[in-house]
Design a protein around this motif. Structure first.
Motif, PDB file in Angstrom:
ATOM      1  N   LYS A 155       0.829  -1.205   0.000  1.00 20.92           N
ATOM      2  CA  LYS A 155       0.000   0.000   0.000  1.00 20.92           C
ATOM      3  C   LYS A 155       0.862   1.254   0.000  1.00 20.92           C
ATOM      4  N   ALA A 156       1.969   1.238   0.744  1.00 26.23           N
ATOM      5  CA  ALA A 156       2.846   2.408   0.773  1.00 26.23           C
ATOM      6  C   ALA A 156       3.425   2.683  -0.611  1.00 26.23           C
ATOM      7  N   ILE A 157       3.819   1.633  -1.307  1.00 23.51           N
ATOM      8  CA  ILE A 157       4.384   1.806  -2.659  1.00 23.51           C
ATOM      9  C   ILE A 157       3.343   2.366  -3.607  1.00 23.51           C
ATOM     10  N   VAL A 158       2.132   1.790  -3.571  1.00 27.41           N
ATOM     11  CA  VAL A 158       1.072   2.249  -4.480  1.00 27.41           C
ATOM     12  C   VAL A 158       0.694   3.693  -4.170  1.00 27.41           C
ATOM     13  N   THR A 159       0.570   4.023  -2.882  1.00 28.56           N
ATOM     14  CA  THR A 159       0.228   5.392  -2.500  1.00 28.56           C
ATOM     15  C   THR A 159       1.308   6.369  -2.958  1.00 28.56           C
ATOM     16  N   ALA A 160       2.584   5.963  -2.871  1.00 34.87           N
ATOM     17  CA  ALA A 160       3.677   6.821  -3.314  1.00 34.87           C
ATOM     18  C   ALA A 160       3.614   7.089  -4.806  1.00 34.87           C
ATOM     19  N   HIS A 161       2.985   6.205  -5.545  1.00 36.34           N
ATOM     20  CA  HIS A 161       2.844   6.381  -6.991  1.00 36.34           C
ATOM     21  C   HIS A 161       1.525   7.079  -7.342  1.00 36.34           C
ATOM     22  N   GLY A 162       0.808   7.596  -6.345  1.00 34.80           N
ATOM     23  CA  GLY A 162      -0.445   8.297  -6.616  1.00 34.80           C
ATOM     24  C   GLY A 162      -1.595   7.366  -6.917  1.00 34.80           C
ATOM     25  N   GLY A 163      -1.463   6.099  -6.588  1.00 32.67           N
ATOM     26  CA  GLY A 163      -2.524   5.139  -6.876  1.00 32.67           C
ATOM     27  C   GLY A 163      -3.266   4.722  -5.619  1.00 32.67           C
ATOM     28  N   ARG A 164      -3.995   3.627  -5.749  1.00 33.48           N
ATOM     29  CA  ARG A 164      -4.761   3.137  -4.606  1.00 33.48           C
ATOM     30  C   ARG A 164      -4.794   1.612  -4.655  1.00 33.48           C
ATOM     31  N   LEU A 165      -5.123   1.028  -3.496  1.00 30.29           N
ATOM     32  CA  LEU A 165      -5.170  -0.421  -3.345  1.00 30.29           C
ATOM     33  C   LEU A 165      -6.598  -0.815  -2.997  1.00 30.29           C
ATOM     34  N   ASP A 166      -7.221  -1.656  -3.831  1.00 30.42           N
ATOM     35  CA  ASP A 166      -8.580  -2.134  -3.584  1.00 30.42           C
ATOM     36  C   ASP A 166      -8.540  -3.604  -3.198  1.00 30.42           C
ATOM     37  N   ILE A 167      -9.303  -3.942  -2.146  1.00 34.50           N
ATOM     38  CA  ILE A 167      -9.322  -5.321  -1.640  1.00 34.50           C
ATOM     39  C   ILE A 167     -10.761  -5.803  -1.573  1.00 34.50           C
ATOM     40  N   ALA A 168     -11.008  -6.966  -2.146  1.00 32.92           N
ATOM     41  CA  ALA A 168     -12.317  -7.616  -2.050  1.00 32.92           C
ATOM     42  C   ALA A 168     -12.087  -9.073  -1.685  1.00 32.92           C
ATOM     43  N   SER A 169     -12.834  -9.550  -0.713  1.00 29.77           N
ATOM     44  CA  SER A 169     -12.613 -10.922  -0.267  1.00 29.77           C
ATOM     45  C   SER A 169     -13.883 -11.490   0.328  1.00 29.77           C
ATOM     46  N   GLU A 170     -14.015 -12.798   0.255  1.00 30.61           N
ATOM     47  CA  GLU A 170     -15.109 -13.536   0.891  1.00 30.61           C
ATOM     48  C   GLU A 170     -14.514 -14.785   1.515  1.00 30.61           C
ATOM     49  N   GLU A 171     -14.766 -14.943   2.782  1.00 28.42           N
ATOM     50  CA  GLU A 171     -14.181 -16.061   3.510  1.00 28.42           C
ATOM     51  C   GLU A 171     -14.632 -17.388   2.903  1.00 28.42           C
ATOM     52  N   GLY A 172     -13.650 -18.236   2.611  1.00 20.92           N
ATOM     53  CA  GLY A 172     -13.936 -19.536   2.029  1.00 20.92           C
ATOM     54  C   GLY A 172     -14.080 -19.529   0.521  1.00 20.92           C
ATOM     55  N   VAL A 173     -14.051 -18.334  -0.106  1.00 17.08           N
ATOM     56  CA  VAL A 173     -14.217 -18.227  -1.563  1.00 17.08           C
ATOM     57  C   VAL A 173     -12.933 -17.751  -2.230  1.00 17.08           C
ATOM     58  N   GLY A 174     -12.345 -16.702  -1.703  1.00 23.60           N
ATOM     59  CA  GLY A 174     -11.115 -16.193  -2.292  1.00 23.60           C
ATOM     60  C   GLY A 174     -10.969 -14.698  -2.087  1.00 23.60           C
ATOM     61  N   THR A 175      -9.853 -14.171  -2.605  1.00 25.36           N
ATOM     62  CA  THR A 175      -9.524 -12.755  -2.425  1.00 25.36           C
ATOM     63  C   THR A 175      -9.041 -12.178  -3.744  1.00 25.36           C
ATOM     64  N   SER A 176      -9.398 -10.900  -3.959  1.00 23.76           N
ATOM     65  CA  SER A 176      -8.915 -10.177  -5.137  1.00 23.76           C
ATOM     66  C   SER A 176      -8.372  -8.828  -4.678  1.00 23.76           C
ATOM     67  N   ILE A 177      -7.091  -8.584  -4.965  1.00 28.50           N
ATOM     68  CA  ILE A 177      -6.444  -7.326  -4.610  1.00 28.50           C
ATOM     69  C   ILE A 177      -5.927  -6.692  -5.897  1.00 28.50           C
ATOM     70  N   SER A 178      -6.282  -5.434  -6.102  1.00 32.12           N
ATOM     71  CA  SER A 178      -5.888  -4.764  -7.350  1.00 32.12           C
ATOM     72  C   SER A 178      -5.158  -3.468  -7.049  1.00 32.12           C
TER      73      SER A 178
END
Length: 592
Positions: free
Chosen positions: A547-570
């Motif tokens: 997150k620190a690296i992405v923020t330093a580049h002017g971007g953002r970190l999005d997290i979506a997850s469901e327990e037992g199904v999986g996670t997606s981080i972009s």
């Protein structure tokens, strides 16, 4: 004595048959006594007087001995009928149609007529008819036409009278029953009112005690600021802790249409609004209450770091817990903001970061020296090592490299917290960055039995950024996805353009993360409960660094997850030139 109580004493429906017989019995005794007075009432036929007395005694015994409560009220008319027969005999014995005793007939007649039921009208009339007919049957030779007329006409009059008396008695019973019902209801209402009053007095005492306790607790909360607002953010609750933290009294705030956002940094509200909707292309008005309560409106409590601005302009770092205010019907009527002053905590964290950075920097030198000497031992041709010694040396090298990476991560996070860490902005081509991360992770994915899929476009995706740092961010996400995905699952790493952004997404089919923990993932050393339950190794620094690296580049970190199904981080990175958040440190040594 009230009318209701007086009516209650009238024996219209009393089960005591004896009491109803008493008036008739008294009249009969008086008439019997008069027969013994010469010249008052002559006894023409003494045998009938004796018989009348015997029959009246029978009526008395009948009234006293029969259990009328069990027999039922409809059969009690037998007693006045027997008494009527006794009076009929007395009337025959004292002159027949001319006897003055006939007036006593009214007493049993009225008794029968007042009993419940229309049939008693007929019984009373028939009884009178039989009594009047008695003298005619006994001494028909002395019967005159007037006696015959009286015997047949009088029962009709008595029938009418019986009907009237029965109706009056019926209405009296109805009114009496209604009066008793009203009285019973009044008594019940009085008792209920008394109970209610007692409960009110008790509840009032409890309420006063509770209010005193709440007020004591409220006044004791001086280290936390508690601010309550309505649905629009207008302040209507201001505790002593808020007075101490923000420098304004309750009288200066409540009732003056002051809004809670007036005590927040405008820049933080703007940043929060941009995070809520990244599609905003213009600066969103800072006077938007949604920045504080968007999560609460969605039905969740929200704990977030903010900066309060005191009345004197001094800034106070706080951690604010925002919750809804609910009324007695379960409706949301406002919001509560409980803030804790984080000034000392931030200072402690800063000192800790300085300490960690110092220790990490000091550890790097001996670790590099250890790795250097291990490499010399491996490459020493004059004294080659045995296979077993090389195996031991490999274990030492792997652990030394692992420790060096951990020290580097600690040093990097300390630099992030201080607001200065090394970053070199150049032209970066993301396809090569993603490809390098995926290829580096393939051996580990194959060993773990996880399918690693890469999806990149054919055309280049260029951004302005630090290639090494961006590669480190993608490496962290891929490494995490592989660690949290069981054998047989898959990890997909994709790169795409989304209007003016480049998006790198890492999606897995792993164990997932509970929804309530998503907001804490970027905190240092935080590990999801699913990770600890499944004994997944790690120290909780990967996402913090990413997150620190992405923020330093002017971007953002999005997290979506469901327990037992999986996670997606972009990772969302602007394609245009960013304004780096972290300032580059010239000549600083980059952490690995």
């Amino acid at each position: 004595m009230t009318v209701d109580r007086w009516l209650g004493r009238i024996p219209l429906d009393s089960p005591s048959v004896f009491l109803k017989l008493v008036p008739t019995l008294v009249g009969f005794v008086i008439a019997l006594g008069l027969t013994f007075i010469p010249g008052v009432m002559s006894a023409h036929l003494p045998v009938f007087i004796v018989g009348a007395t015997a029959v009246m005694i029978g009526a008395l015994l009948l009234a006293l001995l029969v259990p009328w409560r069990r027999v039922g009220p409809r059969w009690t008319v037998a007693v006045p009928l027997v008494a009527m027969a006794s009076i009929a005999l007395m009337r025959i014995g004292t002159g027949g149609s001319t006897s003055a005793i006939g007036v006593i007939l009214l007493l049993p007649f009225v008794w029968i007529a007042t009993e419940e039921g229309r049939r008693n009208i007929v019984i009373a009339a028939v009884g009178i008819f039989v009594v009047l007919l008695g003298p005619i049957l006994v001494d028909h030779d002395a019967t005159s036409p007037a006696d015959l007329l009286r015997a047949f006409f009088s029962p009709v009059i008595y029938l009418i009278v019986a009907a009237v008396v029965n109706e009056i008695a019926h209405r009296s019973r109805v009114q009496l029953a209604a009066s008793r019902a009203v009285a019973a209801q009044r008594e019940e209402l009085l008792e209920q009112a008394q109970r209610t009053q007692d409960e009110l007095v008790l509840n009032e005492a409890r309420l006063k005690t509770a209010n005193r306790l709440i007020q004591s607790i409220w006044n004791a909360v001086t280290e936390q600021s508690v601010i309550g607002t309505d649905l629009d953010g207008v302040i209507d609750v201001w505790n002593p802790g808020a007075e101490k933290m923000l420098g304004l009294t309750e009288a200066q705030v409540v009732g003056h249409d002051r809004r809670v956002i007036e005590f927040h940094l405008v820049s933080e509200l703007e940043d929060r609004l941009r995070d809520m909707d990244a599609r905003f292309t213009t600066v969103v008005s800072a006077d938007d209450f949604s920045a504080l309560v968007d999560t609460v409106r969605a039905g969740y409590a929200d704990v977030r770091d903010w900066t309060y601005v005191r009345a004197d302009g001094k800034q106070v770092p706080v951690q604010v817990a925002a919750t809804p205010r609910i009324d007695e019907n379960g409706h949301r009527v406002g919001f509560i903001f409980v803030a804790t002053d984080m000034t000392q905590a931030r200072e402690f964290a800063r000192l800790k970061d300085e300490f960690v950075g110092l220790i990490s920097h000091e550890l790097r030198t001996p670790l590099s020296s250890i790795l250097g000497y291990l490499e010399l031992m491996r490459d020493d041709d004059e004294a080659p090592l045995s296979d077993e010694q090389l195996q031991y040396l490999g274990v030492a090298e792997r652990n030394a490299h692992r420790l060096l990476r951990l020290v580097g991560d600690l040093l990097f996070t300390a630099q992030v917290e201080s607001g200065r860490f090394p970053i070199d902005i150049t032209d970066a081509e993301l396809r090569s960055v993603v490809s390098a991360s995926v290829e580096s992770a393939r051996p580990g994915a194959a060993a773990a039995g996880v399918a690693l899929v890469m999806e990149v476009p054919d055309e280049p995706v260029d951004v302005r950024g630090d290639t090494v740092r961006l590669g480190q961010a993608v490496d962290n996400l891929v490494s995490n996805a592989l660690k949290f995905t069981p054998a047989g699952g898959s990890v997909t790493v994709s790169l795409r353009r989304d209007r003016d952004e480049a998006v790198v997404a890492v999606t897995d089919t792993g164990i997932g993360i509970p929804a309530v923990e998503l907001s804490q993932l970027s905190q240092r050393f935080f590990r999801a409960s699913t990770a600890t339950r499944n004994a997944v190794p790690g120290v909780g620094l990967g996402l913090t660094i990413t997150k620190a690296i992405v923020t330093a580049h002017g971007g953002r970190l999005d997290i979506a997850s469901e327990e037992g199904v999986g996670t997606s981080i972009s990772l969302h990175l602007p394609i245009e030139t960013p304004a780096p958040v972290a300032e580059a440190v010239p000549g600083a040594e980059a952490a690995p």
